[in-house]
Write a protein that holds these residues in place. Structure first.
Motif, PDB file in Angstrom:
ATOM      1  N   GLN A   1     -66.800 -23.419  94.776  1.00 32.43           N
ATOM      2  CA  GLN A   1     -66.686 -21.981  94.952  1.00 32.43           C
ATOM      3  C   GLN A   1     -65.629 -21.435  93.987  1.00 32.43           C
ATOM      4  OE1 GLN A   1     -68.912 -20.328  96.756  1.00 32.43           O
ATOM      5  NE2 GLN A   1     -69.787 -22.363  97.146  1.00 32.43           N
ATOM      6  N   PRO A   2     -65.798 -20.190  93.505  1.00 30.65           N
ATOM      7  CA  PRO A   2     -64.914 -19.657  92.458  1.00 30.65           C
ATOM      8  C   PRO A   2     -63.429 -19.759  92.772  1.00 30.65           C
ATOM      9  CG  PRO A   2     -66.779 -18.188  92.799  1.00 30.65           C
ATOM     10  CD  PRO A   2     -66.874 -19.233  93.862  1.00 30.65           C
ATOM     11  N   GLU A   3     -63.055 -19.612  94.031  1.00 31.81           N
ATOM     12  CA  GLU A   3     -61.637 -19.645  94.382  1.00 31.81           C
ATOM     13  C   GLU A   3     -61.018 -21.038  94.224  1.00 31.81           C
ATOM     14  OE1 GLU A   3     -63.874 -19.397  98.445  1.00 31.81           O
ATOM     15  OE2 GLU A   3     -64.177 -18.792  96.353  1.00 31.81           O
ATOM     16  N   TYR A   4     -61.847 -22.080  94.056  1.00 30.29           N
ATOM     17  CA  TYR A   4     -61.331 -23.441  93.901  1.00 30.29           C
ATOM     18  C   TYR A   4     -61.517 -23.976  92.485  1.00 30.29           C
ATOM     19  CZ  TYR A   4     -61.236 -23.198  98.966  1.00 30.29           C
ATOM     20  OH  TYR A   4     -60.985 -22.812 100.261  1.00 30.29           O
ATOM     21  N   LEU A   5     -62.061 -23.158  91.601  1.00 30.88           N
ATOM     22  CA  LEU A   5     -62.364 -23.645  90.254  1.00 30.88           C
ATOM     23  C   LEU A   5     -61.095 -23.992  89.479  1.00 30.88           C
ATOM     24  CD1 LEU A   5     -65.009 -24.060  88.652  1.00 30.88           C
ATOM     25  CD2 LEU A   5     -64.492 -21.940  87.471  1.00 30.88           C
ATOM     26  N   LYS A   6     -60.094 -23.151  89.547  1.00 32.32           N
ATOM     27  CA  LYS A   6     -58.845 -23.419  88.836  1.00 32.32           C
ATOM     28  C   LYS A   6     -58.202 -24.699  89.354  1.00 32.32           C
ATOM     29  CE  LYS A   6     -54.405 -21.375  87.505  1.00 32.32           C
ATOM     30  NZ  LYS A   6     -53.512 -20.182  87.614  1.00 32.32           N
ATOM     31  N   SER A   7     -58.256 -24.904  90.671  1.00 33.24           N
ATOM     32  CA  SER A   7     -57.685 -26.119  91.255  1.00 33.24           C
ATOM     33  C   SER A   7     -58.422 -27.358  90.774  1.00 33.24           C
ATOM     34  CB  SER A   7     -57.745 -26.055  92.793  1.00 33.24           C
ATOM     35  OG  SER A   7     -56.967 -24.991  93.281  1.00 33.24           O
ATOM     36  N   ALA A   8     -59.753 -27.243  90.611  1.00 31.83           N
ATOM     37  CA  ALA A   8     -60.535 -28.372  90.115  1.00 31.83           C
ATOM     38  C   ALA A   8     -60.132 -28.734  88.695  1.00 31.83           C
ATOM     39  CB  ALA A   8     -62.020 -28.040  90.185  1.00 31.83           C
ATOM     40  N   CYS A   9     -59.958 -27.727  87.845  1.00 29.44           N
ATOM     41  CA  CYS A   9     -59.548 -27.980  86.458  1.00 29.44           C
ATOM     42  C   CYS A   9     -58.147 -28.595  86.402  1.00 29.44           C
ATOM     43  CB  CYS A   9     -59.588 -26.687  85.651  1.00 29.44           C
ATOM     44  SG  CYS A   9     -61.254 -26.036  85.373  1.00 29.44           S
ATOM     45  N   THR A  10     -57.247 -28.084  87.234  1.00 32.99           N
ATOM     46  CA  THR A  10     -55.889 -28.630  87.284  1.00 32.99           C
ATOM     47  C   THR A  10     -55.904 -30.078  87.748  1.00 32.99           C
ATOM     48  OG1 THR A  10     -54.948 -26.444  87.721  1.00 32.99           O
ATOM     49  CG2 THR A  10     -53.599 -28.352  88.304  1.00 32.99           C
ATOM     50  N   PHE A  11     -56.744 -30.380  88.733  1.00 31.94           N
ATOM     51  CA  PHE A  11     -56.871 -31.748  89.229  1.00 31.94           C
ATOM     52  C   PHE A  11     -57.297 -32.695  88.103  1.00 31.94           C
ATOM     53  CE2 PHE A  11     -59.351 -35.265  90.864  1.00 31.94           C
ATOM     54  CZ  PHE A  11     -58.570 -35.747  91.907  1.00 31.94           C
TER      55      PHE A  11
ATOM     56  N   ASP B   1     -57.025 -32.172  84.816  1.00 31.14           N
ATOM     57  CA  ASP B   1     -55.941 -32.254  83.830  1.00 31.14           C
ATOM     58  C   ASP B   1     -54.868 -33.240  84.291  1.00 31.14           C
ATOM     59  OD1 ASP B   1     -57.012 -30.468  82.005  1.00 31.14           O
ATOM     60  OD2 ASP B   1     -55.969 -28.733  82.848  1.00 31.14           O
ATOM     61  N   ASP B   2     -54.494 -33.150  85.573  1.00 37.73           N
ATOM     62  CA  ASP B   2     -53.467 -34.043  86.113  1.00 37.73           C
ATOM     63  C   ASP B   2     -53.931 -35.499  86.084  1.00 37.73           C
ATOM     64  OD1 ASP B   2     -51.861 -31.868  86.543  1.00 37.73           O
ATOM     65  OD2 ASP B   2     -52.230 -31.746  88.708  1.00 37.73           O
ATOM     66  N   PHE B   3     -55.216 -35.720  86.391  1.00 35.43           N
ATOM     67  CA  PHE B   3     -55.746 -37.080  86.354  1.00 35.43           C
ATOM     68  C   PHE B   3     -55.619 -37.659  84.948  1.00 35.43           C
ATOM     69  CE2 PHE B   3     -59.040 -40.207  85.590  1.00 35.43           C
ATOM     70  CZ  PHE B   3     -58.934 -41.045  86.698  1.00 35.43           C
ATOM     71  N   CYS B   4     -55.973 -36.854  83.948  1.00 31.99           N
ATOM     72  CA  CYS B   4     -55.877 -37.330  82.567  1.00 31.99           C
ATOM     73  C   CYS B   4     -54.431 -37.617  82.177  1.00 31.99           C
ATOM     74  CB  CYS B   4     -56.483 -36.304  81.618  1.00 31.99           C
ATOM     75  SG  CYS B   4     -58.284 -36.193  81.706  1.00 31.99           S
ATOM     76  N   GLU B   5     -53.524 -36.748  82.600  1.00 30.43           N
ATOM     77  CA  GLU B   5     -52.110 -36.937  82.250  1.00 30.43           C
ATOM     78  C   GLU B   5     -51.549 -38.199  82.898  1.00 30.43           C
ATOM     79  OE1 GLU B   5     -47.831 -34.571  82.659  1.00 30.43           O
ATOM     80  OE2 GLU B   5     -49.718 -33.516  83.015  1.00 30.43           O
ATOM     81  N   LYS B   6     -51.931 -38.446  84.162  1.00 33.94           N
ATOM     82  CA  LYS B   6     -51.399 -39.611  84.885  1.00 33.94           C
ATOM     83  C   LYS B   6     -52.056 -40.918  84.448  1.00 33.94           C
ATOM     84  CE  LYS B   6     -50.389 -36.867  89.024  1.00 33.94           C
ATOM     85  NZ  LYS B   6     -50.823 -36.548  90.404  1.00 33.94           N
ATOM     86  N   ASN B   7     -53.251 -40.821  83.867  1.00 34.63           N
ATOM     87  CA  ASN B   7     -54.002 -42.027  83.519  1.00 34.63           C
ATOM     88  C   ASN B   7     -54.330 -42.081  82.032  1.00 34.63           C
ATOM     89  OD1 ASN B   7     -54.811 -43.230  86.372  1.00 34.63           O
ATOM     90  ND2 ASN B   7     -55.108 -41.009  86.490  1.00 34.63           N
TER      91      ASN B   7
ATOM     92  N   ARG C   1     -58.740 -34.461  77.830  1.00 33.74           N
ATOM     93  CA  ARG C   1     -59.453 -33.193  77.886  1.00 33.74           C
ATOM     94  C   ARG C   1     -59.973 -32.882  76.490  1.00 33.74           C
ATOM     95  NH1 ARG C   1     -58.040 -27.705  81.192  1.00 33.74           N
ATOM     96  NH2 ARG C   1     -59.808 -26.490  80.463  1.00 33.74           N
ATOM     97  N   GLN C   2     -61.244 -32.469  76.426  1.00 34.01           N
ATOM     98  CA  GLN C   2     -61.894 -32.162  75.161  1.00 34.01           C
ATOM     99  C   GLN C   2     -61.824 -30.650  74.899  1.00 34.01           C
ATOM    100  OE1 GLN C   2     -63.558 -35.187  73.601  1.00 34.01           O
ATOM    101  NE2 GLN C   2     -62.012 -35.839  75.094  1.00 34.01           N
TER     102      GLN C   2
END
Length: 320
Positions: free
Chosen positions: A12-22, A24-30, A42-43
């Motif tokens: 849902q649109p209200e969770y889209l930013k949180s999904a992208c942040t999640f 991004d964080d996964f890539c940074e931590k791994n 991230r490409q």
């Protein structure tokens, strides 16, 4: 020709930013070492403009064919996708792509595609029109998870035609290499933190739906069909009703959703049946406690997406 194996998740649109942040964080931590090809990255973000073509009476869609031209970075790509095989909540489709010089279809390329017999004489090609468009921004991550390489994209935009508009807000996980189970593994990793649900509705189906306003349900098995076939049917019926509930903004569809889950409970192992029972109890609480609208509470439920993925993963292991 490539076979595209993809798992699509509603957001849902209200969770889209949180999904992208999640992601991004996964890539940074791994992330791996610099220049390590196994690193999570991230490409580039893409703006994609897509025209879908069909006859006025929807002959291509009726035969499971999606024909489009995509414009990206001033280049044009013509694509054909077929309906492919059923993978219980996953999309497994044949896909052909060609670079073309302009936004004009080159139908000579279709000689590479095994078209259904009803389309082989190409007489329909004289009647092609652009029937709808999908225009969206695509954020892209390359993820390495459980010995697999997965391209995760987050699409935000709209599908539009003369008959109206429908928002696009979704994650797509496409397997690039490695075991198929990793798609479910990473999707469940996302679903533990972000409210997502499995979707079986493609962008092409959304475009076609604008004209016909018709919800496509799976075919019900015959009475003598194996129990596993009924489990597949009720699972996919649950997914279709869930997506339709938000498309139509009709919380009354929670009732057939709960009915589908009730039927599904009788077709799966005891532990999974108990988990589905707990999910249904959660819906009952939401239904009794909602004040104005039930949909926000349902959209924010982590339990739904987790259970959809657990069930879909189990079904795919049984069938394949």
């Amino acid at each position: 020709m490539a076979t595209e194996l993809e798992l699509k998740l509603m957001v849902q649109p209200e969770y889209l930013k949180s999904a992208c942040t999640f992601l991004d964080d996964f890539c940074e931590k791994n992330s791996g070492e610099k220049d390590d090809p196994t690193g999570n990255t991230r490409q580039a973000t893409l703006d994609l403009m897509n025209g879908y073509y069909d006859t006025a009476n929807g002959l291509l869609m009726e035969n499971g064919i999606a024909l489009r031209i995509r414009a990206v970075n001033r280049q044009y790509i013509q694509t054909v996708k077929t309906r492919g095989s059923s993978r219980v909540g996953m999309h497994a489709r044949g896909e052909w792509e060609w670079s073309i010089p302009s936004d004009t279809l080159d139908l000579t390329k279709l000689s590479d595609v095994p078209l259904p017999q009803t389309l082989q004489d190409m007489s329909w090609s004289r009647d092609l029109i652009e029937v709808f468009r999908t225009d969206f921004q695509r954020h892209v991550w390359l993820i390495h998870f459980q010995d697999a390489t997965i391209e995760v994209v987050c699409d935000e935009g709209a599908v539009s035609s003369a008959y109206g508009q429908d928002p696009i807000c979704e994650l797509e996980l496409e397997l690039k290499s490695g075991p198929e189970t990793a798609l479910y593994g990473f999707a469940k990793h996302i679903a533990q933190s972000i409210p997502v649900q499995v979707s079986v509705v493609s962008k092409a189906q959304k475009g076609s739906r604008l004209k016909h306003r018709r919800i496509e349900f799976p075919e019900k098995p015959e009475a003598k069909a194996p129990l596993l076939r009924f489990a597949e049917y009720w699972y996919e019926t649950w997914l279709v009703y869930w997506e339709a509930m938000f498309y139509l903004k009709d919380e009354a569809l929670l009732q057939p959703i709960r009915s589908s889950i009730h039927q599904l409970k009788q077709c799966v192992p005891t532990e999974m049946s108990e988990q589905l029972e707990a999910l249904d109890a959660r819906y009952d609480i939401l239904f009794k406690n909602h004040d104005k609208s039930l949909l926000p509470g349902l959209a924010g439920s982590l339990e739904t997406g987790i259970m959809m993925l657990e069930t879909g993963h189990w079904l795919n292991k049984q069938i394949h």
